[in-house]
Design a protein around this motif. Structure first.
Motif, PDB file in Angstrom:
ATOM      1  N   ASP A  86      19.368   2.878  15.198  1.00 21.83           N
ATOM      2  CA  ASP A  86      19.415   2.965  16.661  1.00 21.83           C
ATOM      3  C   ASP A  86      19.781   1.569  17.170  1.00 21.83           C
ATOM      4  OD1 ASP A  86      17.774   5.034  18.879  1.00 21.83           O
ATOM      5  OD2 ASP A  86      18.333   3.015  19.534  1.00 21.83           O
ATOM      6  N   LYS A 123      11.439   5.919  22.392  1.00 19.15           N
ATOM      7  CA  LYS A 123      11.636   6.896  21.324  1.00 19.15           C
ATOM      8  C   LYS A 123      10.638   6.725  20.167  1.00 19.15           C
ATOM      9  CE  LYS A 123      16.703   7.637  21.442  1.00 19.15           C
ATOM     10  NZ  LYS A 123      17.958   7.344  20.701  1.00 19.15           N
ATOM     11  N   TYR A 164      17.262  18.240  14.922  1.00 13.16           N
ATOM     12  CA  TYR A 164      17.225  17.140  15.891  1.00 13.16           C
ATOM     13  C   TYR A 164      15.825  16.995  16.473  1.00 13.16           C
ATOM     14  CZ  TYR A 164      17.633  21.034  19.156  1.00 13.16           C
ATOM     15  OH  TYR A 164      17.420  22.205  19.839  1.00 13.16           O
ATOM     16  N   ASP A 223      24.560   7.194  20.466  1.00 16.55           N
ATOM     17  CA  ASP A 223      25.187   6.177  21.332  1.00 16.55           C
ATOM     18  C   ASP A 223      24.738   4.793  20.873  1.00 16.55           C
ATOM     19  OD1 ASP A 223      26.645   7.956  23.065  1.00 16.55           O
ATOM     20  OD2 ASP A 223      24.698   8.610  23.814  1.00 16.55           O
ATOM     21  N   TRP A 241      15.518   4.854  10.198  1.00 15.58           N
ATOM     22  CA  TRP A 241      15.947   5.162  11.577  1.00 15.58           C
ATOM     23  C   TRP A 241      16.996   4.147  11.983  1.00 15.58           C
ATOM     24  CZ3 TRP A 241      12.457   3.727  16.316  1.00 15.58           C
ATOM     25  CH2 TRP A 241      13.070   4.176  17.512  1.00 15.58           C
ATOM     26  N   TRP A 256      19.198  14.286  13.843  1.00 15.12           N
ATOM     27  CA  TRP A 256      19.577  13.527  15.040  1.00 15.12           C
ATOM     28  C   TRP A 256      18.337  12.988  15.733  1.00 15.12           C
ATOM     29  CZ3 TRP A 256      24.412  12.654  14.614  1.00 15.12           C
ATOM     30  CH2 TRP A 256      25.353  13.644  14.309  1.00 15.12           C
ATOM     31  N   ALA A 257      18.422  11.748  16.176  1.00 10.96           N
ATOM     32  CA  ALA A 257      17.361  11.145  16.995  1.00 10.96           C
ATOM     33  C   ALA A 257      18.054  10.560  18.220  1.00 10.96           C
ATOM     34  CB  ALA A 257      16.614  10.078  16.212  1.00 10.96           C
ATOM     35  N   SER A 258      18.580  11.452  19.042  1.00 10.54           N
ATOM     36  CA  SER A 258      19.481  11.069  20.133  1.00 10.54           C
ATOM     37  C   SER A 258      19.164  11.887  21.369  1.00 10.54           C
ATOM     38  CB  SER A 258      20.924  11.353  19.695  1.00 10.54           C
ATOM     39  OG  SER A 258      21.787  11.389  20.814  1.00 10.54           O
ATOM     40  N   THR A 259      19.468  11.329  22.531  1.00 14.93           N
ATOM     41  CA  THR A 259      19.294  12.105  23.763  1.00 14.93           C
ATOM     42  C   THR A 259      20.309  13.248  23.858  1.00 14.93           C
ATOM     43  OG1 THR A 259      20.657  10.507  24.949  1.00 14.93           O
ATOM     44  CG2 THR A 259      18.275  10.209  25.080  1.00 14.93           C
ATOM     45  N   TYR A 280       9.870   0.742  22.388  1.00 16.91           N
ATOM     46  CA  TYR A 280      10.955   1.647  22.810  1.00 16.91           C
ATOM     47  C   TYR A 280      10.379   3.047  23.022  1.00 16.91           C
ATOM     48  CZ  TYR A 280      15.677   3.734  22.019  1.00 16.91           C
ATOM     49  OH  TYR A 280      16.864   4.405  22.099  1.00 16.91           O
ATOM     50  N   ASP A 286      20.555   7.916  15.666  1.00 23.32           N
ATOM     51  CA  ASP A 286      20.928   7.801  17.075  1.00 23.32           C
ATOM     52  C   ASP A 286      22.458   7.906  17.161  1.00 23.32           C
ATOM     53  OD1 ASP A 286      20.858   7.207  19.829  1.00 23.32           O
ATOM     54  OD2 ASP A 286      21.075   5.055  19.421  1.00 23.32           O
ATOM     55  N   TRP A 295      12.848  15.476  22.314  1.00 24.57           N
ATOM     56  CA  TRP A 295      11.959  14.508  22.972  1.00 24.57           C
ATOM     57  C   TRP A 295      11.105  15.220  24.003  1.00 24.57           C
ATOM     58  CZ3 TRP A 295      12.837  10.531  19.971  1.00 24.57           C
ATOM     59  CH2 TRP A 295      14.121  10.302  19.486  1.00 24.57           C
TER      60      TRP A 295
END
Ligand SMILES: [Mg+2]
Length: 168
Positions: A124, A107, A90, A10, A122, A67-70, A105, A8, A93
């Motif tokens: 986050d 995700k 990445y 942020d 993971w 990446w596991a991010s918005t 969550y 993640d 989603w």
């Protein structure tokens, strides 16, 4: 096959809560960014530490990074270069900020789908015990969910824990 390290942005790399304090935290640089969808008003402030890039590259000997991010594909445009990272795969989603039952969550199930039975770690800032319970029930191989404090971002203890877990 190496385990996955799902990252993640942020919270772990951009400790966004620290933006509410005066000054830039040690080791970080403030970047002003305009990802797509951030066209109005002031640019988006993002804190990044080049040291994180080096530490993630060191972990790439033990993990396959993703990446596991918005930020999705834009992570490779805005986040990877200042950290000195190559473009990474990445998670795309299927729904952003969707809902999940029982306080899991949004995700989490997509992370487990992406891992497709492969061991994964993971990192986050929004992981809770409910996610650990859900993953334990739905993922057939090894996993580690590590919550990162969005006031501090990734710290040495986190990198040590990740290296140790992959080395087991
Ligand atoms: Mg986050």
């Amino acid at each position: 096959m190496k385990p996955l390290l799902l990252i993640d942005i942020d919270g772990p790399l951009n400790p966004y809560l620290a933006l509410s304090r005066p000054g830039t935290p040690d080791g970080y640089h403030m970047h002003l960014m305009r990802p797509s969808g951030w066209t109005e008003g002031p640019a988006l402030p993002v804190l990044l530490s080049p040291g994180h890039g080096g530490a993630l590259l060191a972990l790439a000997e033990r993990y396959e990074l993703a990446w596991a991010s918005t930020w999705m594909a834009e992570a490779n445009e805005w986040i990877a270069p200042p950290l000195g990272l190559p473009p990474l795969p990445y998670i795309e989603w299927p729904t952003l900020l969707g809902s999940a039952p029982d306080g899991v969550y949004w995700k989490t199930r997509h992370v487990v789908d992406y891992a497709a039975g492969r061991p994964f770690a993971w990192i986050d800032d929004e992981i809770t015990e409910r996610d650990r319970t859900w993953v334990a029930a739905h993922h057939p191989s090894r996993w580690m969910l590590r919550r990162i404090d969005p006031w501090t971002g990734l710290e040495e203890a986190d990198f040590d824990a990740l290296a140790a877990w992959a080395g087991d």
